[in-house]
Design a protein around this motif. Sequence first.
Motif, mmCIF file in Angstrom:
data_model
loop_
_atom_site.group_PDB
_atom_site.id
_atom_site.type_symbol
_atom_site.label_atom_id
_atom_site.label_comp_id
_atom_site.label_asym_id
_atom_site.label_seq_id
_atom_site.Cartn_x
_atom_site.Cartn_y
_atom_site.Cartn_z
ATOM 1 N N ARG A 134 0.822 -1.212 0.000
ATOM 2 C CA ARG A 134 0.000 0.000 0.000
ATOM 3 C C ARG A 134 0.857 1.262 0.000
ATOM 4 N NH1 ARG A 134 -5.001 -1.750 -1.555
ATOM 5 N NH2 ARG A 134 -5.548 -3.643 -0.383
ATOM 6 N N LYS A 135 0.221 2.370 -0.375
ATOM 7 C CA LYS A 135 0.892 3.673 -0.395
ATOM 8 C C LYS A 135 0.600 4.401 0.912
ATOM 9 C CE LYS A 135 0.655 4.122 -5.424
ATOM 10 N NZ LYS A 135 0.115 4.915 -6.559
ATOM 11 N N PHE A 136 1.658 4.659 1.662
ATOM 12 C CA PHE A 136 1.537 5.230 3.013
ATOM 13 C C PHE A 136 2.050 6.675 2.978
ATOM 14 C CE2 PHE A 136 1.223 3.546 7.496
ATOM 15 C CZ PHE A 136 1.298 4.783 8.116
ATOM 16 N N GLY A 137 1.184 7.612 3.307
ATOM 17 C CA GLY A 137 1.556 9.020 3.252
ATOM 18 C C GLY A 137 2.346 9.487 4.462
ATOM 19 N N TYR A 138 3.249 10.418 4.233
ATOM 20 C CA TYR A 138 3.983 11.112 5.289
ATOM 21 C C TYR A 138 4.275 12.516 4.782
ATOM 22 C CZ TYR A 138 8.375 10.586 2.680
ATOM 23 O OH TYR A 138 9.356 10.657 1.728
ATOM 24 N N THR A 139 4.690 13.406 5.659
ATOM 25 C CA THR A 139 4.831 14.802 5.245
ATOM 26 C C THR A 139 6.124 15.060 4.469
ATOM 27 O OG1 THR A 139 5.760 15.389 7.417
ATOM 28 C CG2 THR A 139 3.369 15.693 7.090
ATOM 29 N N ASN A 140 7.278 14.900 5.125
ATOM 30 C CA ASN A 140 8.556 15.235 4.506
ATOM 31 C C ASN A 140 9.659 14.295 4.990
ATOM 32 O OD1 ASN A 140 8.072 17.780 2.898
ATOM 33 N ND2 ASN A 140 7.267 18.428 4.884
ATOM 34 N N PRO A 141 10.739 14.166 4.224
ATOM 35 C CA PRO A 141 11.861 13.326 4.669
ATOM 36 C C PRO A 141 12.385 13.761 6.034
ATOM 37 C CG PRO A 141 12.123 13.946 2.370
ATOM 38 C CD PRO A 141 10.958 14.740 2.891
ATOM 39 N N ARG A 142 12.787 12.785 6.836
ATOM 40 C CA ARG A 142 13.358 12.998 8.176
ATOM 41 C C ARG A 142 12.381 13.671 9.140
ATOM 42 N NH1 ARG A 142 17.197 14.268 4.577
ATOM 43 N NH2 ARG A 142 16.920 16.491 4.870
ATOM 44 N N GLN A 303 14.173 9.291 15.875
ATOM 45 C CA GLN A 303 14.694 10.239 14.886
ATOM 46 C C GLN A 303 15.977 9.720 14.230
ATOM 47 O OE1 GLN A 303 13.043 12.691 13.737
ATOM 48 N NE2 GLN A 303 11.396 12.703 15.250
ATOM 49 N N LYS A 304 16.748 8.963 14.962
ATOM 50 C CA LYS A 304 17.928 8.326 14.360
ATOM 51 C C LYS A 304 17.513 7.358 13.258
ATOM 52 C CE LYS A 304 21.398 8.299 18.096
ATOM 53 N NZ LYS A 304 22.185 7.402 18.973
ATOM 54 N N MET A 305 16.391 6.717 13.479
ATOM 55 C CA MET A 305 15.898 5.704 12.558
ATOM 56 C C MET A 305 15.655 6.271 11.156
ATOM 57 S SD MET A 305 12.699 3.181 13.399
ATOM 58 C CE MET A 305 11.580 4.562 13.565
ATOM 59 N N VAL A 306 15.265 7.552 11.066
ATOM 60 C CA VAL A 306 14.992 8.159 9.760
ATOM 61 C C VAL A 306 16.084 9.145 9.341
ATOM 62 C CG1 VAL A 306 12.503 7.842 9.898
ATOM 63 C CG2 VAL A 306 13.527 9.924 10.845
ATOM 64 N N GLY A 307 17.200 9.147 10.106
ATOM 65 C CA GLY A 307 18.329 9.986 9.729
ATOM 66 C C GLY A 307 18.180 11.453 10.067
ATOM 67 N N ALA A 308 17.209 11.797 10.944
ATOM 68 C CA ALA A 308 17.034 13.204 11.321
ATOM 69 C C ALA A 308 18.166 13.669 12.226
ATOM 70 C CB ALA A 308 15.693 13.395 12.016
ATOM 71 N N GLY A 311 24.747 10.151 15.661
ATOM 72 C CA GLY A 311 25.739 10.206 16.725
ATOM 73 C C GLY A 311 25.175 9.783 18.066
ATOM 74 N N ASP A 312 26.077 9.665 19.045
ATOM 75 C CA ASP A 312 25.676 9.306 20.402
ATOM 76 C C ASP A 312 25.209 10.549 21.143
ATOM 77 O OD1 ASP A 312 26.347 6.626 20.039
ATOM 78 O OD2 ASP A 312 28.459 6.997 20.547
ATOM 79 N N ILE A 313 24.048 10.473 21.737
ATOM 80 C CA ILE A 313 23.475 11.626 22.439
ATOM 81 C C ILE A 313 23.123 11.228 23.858
ATOM 82 C CG2 ILE A 313 21.560 13.255 22.494
ATOM 83 C CD1 ILE A 313 21.720 12.188 19.234
ATOM 84 N N ASP A 314 23.673 11.943 24.820
ATOM 85 C CA ASP A 314 23.343 11.748 26.229
ATOM 86 C C ASP A 314 22.205 12.709 26.559
ATOM 87 O OD1 ASP A 314 23.156 11.437 28.936
ATOM 88 O OD2 ASP A 314 25.111 12.338 29.394
#
Length: 332
Positions: A134-142, A303-308, A311-314
């Motif tokens: 199916r075609k799944f809508g989303y707004t914008n990359p990342r 957000q890491k999952m979509v490349g937004a 790096g490691d963030i504490d």
Amino acid sequence: MKSSTVGRFRSLVVITALMAAMPASARAEDIVVSNYGVSANGMPFAVALKKGFFKDEGADVTGILSSAGGGTTLRNMLAGSAPYAEVNPNAVIAAIQQGADIKIVSDNVLTVAEFVWAVKPDSPIQSPKDLKGRKFGYTNPRSTSLALATLVVQSGGLKTEDVEMVKTGGFGEGIPALDLGMIDVAPIPEPLWSKYQSKYRAIARAADLLPPIANVVGVAAGGQSAAKEDFVRAVIRARRKAVDFMRQNPDEAGDIVAEAYNLEQDVARNSVRYLVNATTDGIQYWGTGQIHLEGLNRAIEVQKMVGAISGDIDAKSIVDTRFLPDDIKAMK
């Protein structure tokens, strides 16, 4: 110089001196809120402004500036020297990684319960399990909508490559795309869902499907004057009062939101009622400002999952709790 001119000049000098002597917390300040007037996250600020909670707490908020995204919000805050902004966590992290002197000072929206994914009433799709091909809508990359779409697909036991992700450019644009058959599923967040729910059918609701994920946070820049820091504290207290008011008086709060957001009264009331009652694993949608580290860490991973962000963030290192009232200073 004529005596009347001298008198006016002296009055101007006195007024200027008085203004200079006023604490900044009593001066007029703007705050910046992502998608204010459009998205549900900023609704408590409309209530705080209308009910006079900002002034009651010592913050003379003259305006709430809106912007279309997290990065824009932060640029507007820093460029205009606004003491406080509400923005999504990934924009904060990206800015910090680029050297911006800012910190998360309040955890404002603790879940993504405003999100609903919907289809046309006659669609064969009944749940995320039926999304293959199916075609799944989303707004914008990342974007957050892409990250959440990925989680919805995974909840159905599928992989992202099992569906066709289609960029619509915005939530409003996703609705005609659904009508025209350009997509099979559209994300329709509040208050849009309250407006269009009679026209479409929900196949997934974030409140039922997804764990608590930090949605938007309050931020402040470093190096501010003591008076501006007091202003930030007052804004956080006023917003907290607004959230309490919304829970106790959802219809009146809805009427205030209707005016500020240019919505029909029944749509705004329905949206506020839905969100004040929406809980995810016992966590409410609008928070008091208290930091929920688990939700913040979850937002980072999403957000890491979509490349937004990368790096490691504490998470603890980007938070400053000193602006919060004593009873909610401790992180959860």
